[in-house]
Design a protein around this motif. Structure first.
Motif, PDB file in Angstrom:
ATOM      1  N   ASP A 115       0.883  -1.171  -0.004  1.00  0.00           N
ATOM      2  CA  ASP A 115       0.020  -0.024   0.018  1.00  0.00           C
ATOM      3  C   ASP A 115       0.793   1.000  -0.125  1.00  0.00           C
ATOM      4  O   ASP A 115       2.005   1.419   0.742  1.00  0.00           O
ATOM      5  N   TYR A 116       0.419   2.200  -0.691  1.00  0.00           N
ATOM      6  CA  TYR A 116       1.212   3.575  -0.580  1.00  0.00           C
ATOM      7  C   TYR A 116       1.118   4.115   0.407  1.00  0.00           C
ATOM      8  O   TYR A 116       1.910   5.132   1.077  1.00  0.00           O
ATOM      9  N   ASN A 117      -0.054   3.652   1.459  1.00  0.00           N
ATOM     10  CA  ASN A 117      -0.107   4.203   2.901  1.00  0.00           C
ATOM     11  C   ASN A 117       0.382   3.180   3.876  1.00  0.00           C
ATOM     12  O   ASN A 117      -0.169   3.097   5.027  1.00  0.00           O
ATOM     13  N   LEU A 118       1.383   2.253   3.530  1.00  0.00           N
ATOM     14  CA  LEU A 118       1.770   1.185   4.341  1.00  0.00           C
ATOM     15  C   LEU A 118       2.086   1.804   5.830  1.00  0.00           C
ATOM     16  O   LEU A 118       1.854   0.809   6.659  1.00  0.00           O
ATOM     17  N   PHE A 119       2.759   2.706   5.917  1.00  0.00           N
ATOM     18  CA  PHE A 119       3.126   3.083   7.318  1.00  0.00           C
ATOM     19  C   PHE A 119       2.146   4.428   7.853  1.00  0.00           C
ATOM     20  O   PHE A 119       2.555   4.623   9.030  1.00  0.00           O
ATOM     21  N   GLY A 120       1.014   4.471   7.071  1.00  0.00           N
ATOM     22  CA  GLY A 120      -0.100   5.429   7.716  1.00  0.00           C
ATOM     23  C   GLY A 120      -0.159   6.605   6.725  1.00  0.00           C
ATOM     24  O   GLY A 120       0.958   6.771   5.787  1.00  0.00           O
ATOM     25  N   ALA A 121      -1.412   7.199   6.672  1.00  0.00           N
ATOM     26  CA  ALA A 121      -1.644   8.242   5.649  1.00  0.00           C
ATOM     27  C   ALA A 121      -0.816   9.255   5.628  1.00  0.00           C
ATOM     28  O   ALA A 121      -0.353  10.018   6.689  1.00  0.00           O
ATOM     29  N   GLY A 122      -0.078   9.662   4.588  1.00  0.00           N
ATOM     30  CA  GLY A 122       0.950  10.860   4.226  1.00  0.00           C
ATOM     31  C   GLY A 122       2.126  10.250   4.816  1.00  0.00           C
ATOM     32  O   GLY A 122       3.306  11.278   4.648  1.00  0.00           O
ATOM     33  N   ILE A 123       2.620   9.369   5.019  1.00  0.00           N
ATOM     34  CA  ILE A 123       3.868   9.005   5.646  1.00  0.00           C
ATOM     35  C   ILE A 123       4.675   8.300   4.429  1.00  0.00           C
ATOM     36  O   ILE A 123       4.157   7.026   4.188  1.00  0.00           O
ATOM     37  N   ALA A 124       5.531   8.781   3.862  1.00  0.00           N
ATOM     38  CA  ALA A 124       6.350   8.297   2.931  1.00  0.00           C
ATOM     39  C   ALA A 124       6.963   6.942   3.334  1.00  0.00           C
ATOM     40  O   ALA A 124       7.613   6.865   4.276  1.00  0.00           O
ATOM     41  N   THR A 125       7.096   5.727   2.460  1.00  0.00           N
ATOM     42  CA  THR A 125       7.797   4.692   2.809  1.00  0.00           C
ATOM     43  C   THR A 125       9.285   4.866   2.250  1.00  0.00           C
ATOM     44  O   THR A 125       9.580   5.211   1.156  1.00  0.00           O
ATOM     45  N   THR A 126      10.224   4.689   3.288  1.00  0.00           N
ATOM     46  CA  THR A 126      11.569   4.850   2.949  1.00  0.00           C
ATOM     47  C   THR A 126      12.234   3.423   3.273  1.00  0.00           C
ATOM     48  O   THR A 126      11.880   2.824   3.709  1.00  0.00           O
ATOM     49  N   ARG A 127      13.647   3.614   2.806  1.00  0.00           N
ATOM     50  CA  ARG A 127      14.454   2.325   3.169  1.00  0.00           C
ATOM     51  C   ARG A 127      14.746   2.366   4.578  1.00  0.00           C
ATOM     52  O   ARG A 127      14.950   1.242   5.239  1.00  0.00           O
ATOM     53  N   GLN A 128      14.754   3.437   5.187  1.00  0.00           N
ATOM     54  CA  GLN A 128      14.979   3.199   6.649  1.00  0.00           C
ATOM     55  C   GLN A 128      13.750   2.642   7.209  1.00  0.00           C
ATOM     56  O   GLN A 128      14.080   1.998   8.205  1.00  0.00           O
ATOM     57  N   LEU A 129      12.526   2.903   7.065  1.00  0.00           N
ATOM     58  CA  LEU A 129      11.469   2.125   7.756  1.00  0.00           C
ATOM     59  C   LEU A 129      11.419   0.796   7.107  1.00  0.00           C
ATOM     60  O   LEU A 129      11.230   0.089   8.270  1.00  0.00           O
ATOM     61  N   LEU A 130      11.939   0.407   6.197  1.00  0.00           N
ATOM     62  CA  LEU A 130      12.126  -0.782   5.921  1.00  0.00           C
ATOM     63  C   LEU A 130      13.087  -1.649   6.475  1.00  0.00           C
ATOM     64  O   LEU A 130      12.827  -2.826   6.785  1.00  0.00           O
ATOM     65  N   ASP A 131      14.284  -0.844   6.769  1.00  0.00           N
ATOM     66  CA  ASP A 131      15.187  -1.618   7.598  1.00  0.00           C
ATOM     67  C   ASP A 131      14.649  -1.934   8.891  1.00  0.00           C
ATOM     68  O   ASP A 131      15.234  -2.928   9.564  1.00  0.00           O
ATOM     69  N   GLN A 132      13.770  -1.313   9.597  1.00  0.00           N
ATOM     70  CA  GLN A 132      13.401  -1.507  10.818  1.00  0.00           C
ATOM     71  C   GLN A 132      12.526  -2.649  10.506  1.00  0.00           C
ATOM     72  O   GLN A 132      12.278  -3.354  11.717  1.00  0.00           O
ATOM     73  N   ALA A 133      11.972  -3.143   9.619  1.00  0.00           N
ATOM     74  CA  ALA A 133      11.171  -4.251   9.283  1.00  0.00           C
ATOM     75  C   ALA A 133      12.294  -5.446   9.070  1.00  0.00           C
ATOM     76  O   ALA A 133      12.115  -6.434   9.608  1.00  0.00           O
ATOM     77  N   LEU A 134      13.143  -5.326   8.279  1.00  0.00           N
ATOM     78  CA  LEU A 134      13.830  -6.354   7.796  1.00  0.00           C
ATOM     79  C   LEU A 134      15.239  -5.734   7.397  1.00  0.00           C
ATOM     80  O   LEU A 134      15.308  -5.064   6.341  1.00  0.00           O
TER      81      LEU A 134
END
Length: 557
Positions: A115-134
């Motif tokens: 989802d474009y809103n994977l981390f919440g409405a208006g929150i851009a998905t970034t590599r840093q956020l994905l790093d926190q997941a894996l």
């Protein structure tokens, strides 16, 4: 009249034949419809060898056409991690952890449906956020529309693009204020920089780009790909589809399907175009002509050119006539110049090829219409049935041109944000309220007599046609006073049957149930008319018949 080889009785038949729209039973002889009529009429055609199928009072329809799908990546995706419905860091972390454990040898973990809103409405998905997941395995998340992807730092480093990369027009490795890539990759050519490092040589995403495999396929991989195609065909047949307009435009898939046809395993009719991307020379249209000549059997054919004019609104890569509502000064960049596109259209049309173009924004739709008009002026008017795929927004000045140019509107009722699975934002904010009345303009084009076919764009959206029928019947305007684009059950079903057949030049053999046409039929598990709009999505195919043969049947119990 000969005895029937197969009879479907105790049915509520919706024939899609305007001269005889309803019946109680259907008789088949070989691969043709023998008779369609009352129970009393059809039973006289039964002989000792006739197979009699009890529809149990359910709806019977012509075999449906899925007029826009990507069968190979869709079939591969059935085995990949699907992120539809996954929201937030903790849910993503849990999903990725299990997926990584299940695939210890994968060079790249590929996830679909993000989802474009994977981390919440208006929150851009970034590599840093994905790093926190894996963080310790390269991973890429591909959006539901397949036009944007997000990669973690390990994947960006593996691809060598953490410091950015040059990409073709209309695509982008998004850079952050710190001078490094954010992890967002807009459009195919950008995220293919990461995807090229996967273990499979790129076979699972072939059709989305039109490319051929970039490795020499081994006999083992060939058999694996045949099994993937079988799985995709069976999945499509399980929903009542007997004809598929595949948008995966490459020769490799045609060869796979020909192999299945020769083995007697091609259970759906399928058509594959030549995908002409923005870097292909204009004379490469010769490939389309060769594909058309080489593949022209009753179940497998080519004959069409597929192109992209723009991307999608959510990522800002769709092309608009006026600026994006949330981004003054930005209209998007077309993937083909006007001169190049018109030259392609003139040449393809001159060769008798049908043209299908992905056009989302009103600017892209206008450029496509200009190209089709140029072809008509150069070659003369003909029954070309050139198509526009999607039309999420159209400029009001261009609505009558769709009819005037004989264009087919290939529409996906599951795509309007809020109608089914796609969220309202960021789409509604980027389009802006002034353009909402011209979004997904089913009513305006239908009222002009524009031919319409329905599809899902699977795996971009759920392939289930009954969910799309519900979306088409219940879709709401974005604000009071906007056009009401809801349609009735019969109209929605006609776009999946007669409409799909017309879009594929098949109305003389498919799309309706009348004597002499090919015996492509779907027996549903419910009376669709009795369910109503609120519950029609509960219905599924009980049996799918292609060319007079049962190719799929729901298990009992």
């Amino acid at each position: 009249m000969p005895n029937a080889s197969l009879i479907i009785e105790n049915a509520k038949v919706l024939t899609m034949d305007p001269d005889a729209p309803r019946a109680e039973a259907v008789a088949v002889a070989g691969n043709r419809l023998l008779a369609v009529g009352s129970a009393a009429e059809i039973v006289t055609l039964a002989g000792p060898e006739t197979r009699r199928i009890d529809a149990k009072g359910a709806t019977v329809l012509p075999g449906m056409t899925e007029a826009h799908l990507h069968i190979f990546p869709g079939a591969v995706g059935l085995r990949q991690l699907q992120l539809a419905g996954v929201q937030g860091l903790e849910a993503l972390r849990a999903a990725l952890s299990q997926y990584a454990d299940d695939n210890p040898d994968a060079a790249l973990l590929i996830c679909k449906g993000a989802d474009y809103n994977l981390f919440g409405a208006g929150i851009a998905t970034t590599r840093q956020l994905l790093d926190q997941a894996l963080a310790d395995r390269p991973v890429i998340l591909i959006s539901g529309d397949h036009h944007t992807a997000w990669a973690n730092t390990a994947a960006m480093e593996m691809a060598g693009i953490l410091e950015g990369a040059e990409t073709v027009i209309g695509t982008e490795v998004v850079m952050g204020e710190d001078g490094t890539a954010t992890g967002e990759l807009r459009e195919f050519d950008a995220y293919m920089l990461v995807m090229r490092h996967r273990s499979t040589g790129g076979r699972e995403n072939l059709g989305m780009t039109g490319n051929e495999p970039d490795i020499e396929v081994t006999p083992e991989q060939w058999e694996e790909d045949l099994e993937t195609m079988r799985r995709g065909l069976t999945y499509c047949a399980s929903f009542g589809f007997t004809s598929l307009h595949n948008m995966d435009g490459n020769l490799y898939q045609l060869k796979l399907l020909r192999e299945l046809e020769q083995r007697g395993e091609l259970i759906c009719r399928i058509e594959i175009p030549y995908h002409m991307n923005q870097t292909a020379p204009i004379d490469s249209i010769d490939i389309a002509s060769r594909m058309t000549a080489e593949f022209s059997s009753d179940r497998l054919r080519s004959g069409r050119v597929k192109m992209f004019m723009d991307g999608v609104i959510d990522s800002g890569t769709a092309v608009m006539v006026e600026d994006y509502a949330d981004q003054p000064g930005w209209k998007g960049e077309p993937l083909h110049s006007a001169e190049r596109f018109e030259a392609i259209c003139v040449e393809a049309d001159k060769r008798g090829l049908q043209i299908s173009v992905h056009a989302i924004g009103d600017g892209a739709v206008r450029r496509v219409l200009d190209g089709y008009q140029a072809a008509r002026e150069a070659n003369g008017a003909r029954d070309s049935r050139h198509r526009i795929e999607h039309i999420e927004v159209i400029h009001p000045d261009d609505i009558p041109r769709v009819k005037e140019l004989g264009v087919v509107y290939s529409m996906q009722p599951s795509h309007p944000p809020g109608a089914l699975d796609f969220p309202l934002t960021p789409w509604t904010l980027k389009v802006g309220e002034a353009r909402w009345p011209y979004a997904f303009p089913v009513a305006a084009l239908r009222d002009l007599g524009v031919p319409i076919c329905f599809a899902s764009d699977w795996p971009v959206a759920d392939i289930n046609p009954m969910r799309s029928v519900k979306a088409a019947m219940t879709r709401q305007p974005y604000k009071a006073g906007d056009p009401d684009n809801r349609i009735g059950l019969h109209e929605a079903l006609s776009y999946y049957t007669a409409g799909g057949a017309y879009a594929g030049f098949d109305e003389d053999r498919l799309g309706s149930l009348k004597p002499g046409l090919l015996a492509d039929i779907v027996v549903m598990d419910s009376d669709l008319e009795a369910l109503g709009a609120a519950a029609v999505d509960r219905a599924r195919a009980a049996m799918t018949i292609c060319d007079g043969q049962i190719v799929w049947q729901a298990s009992e119990g």
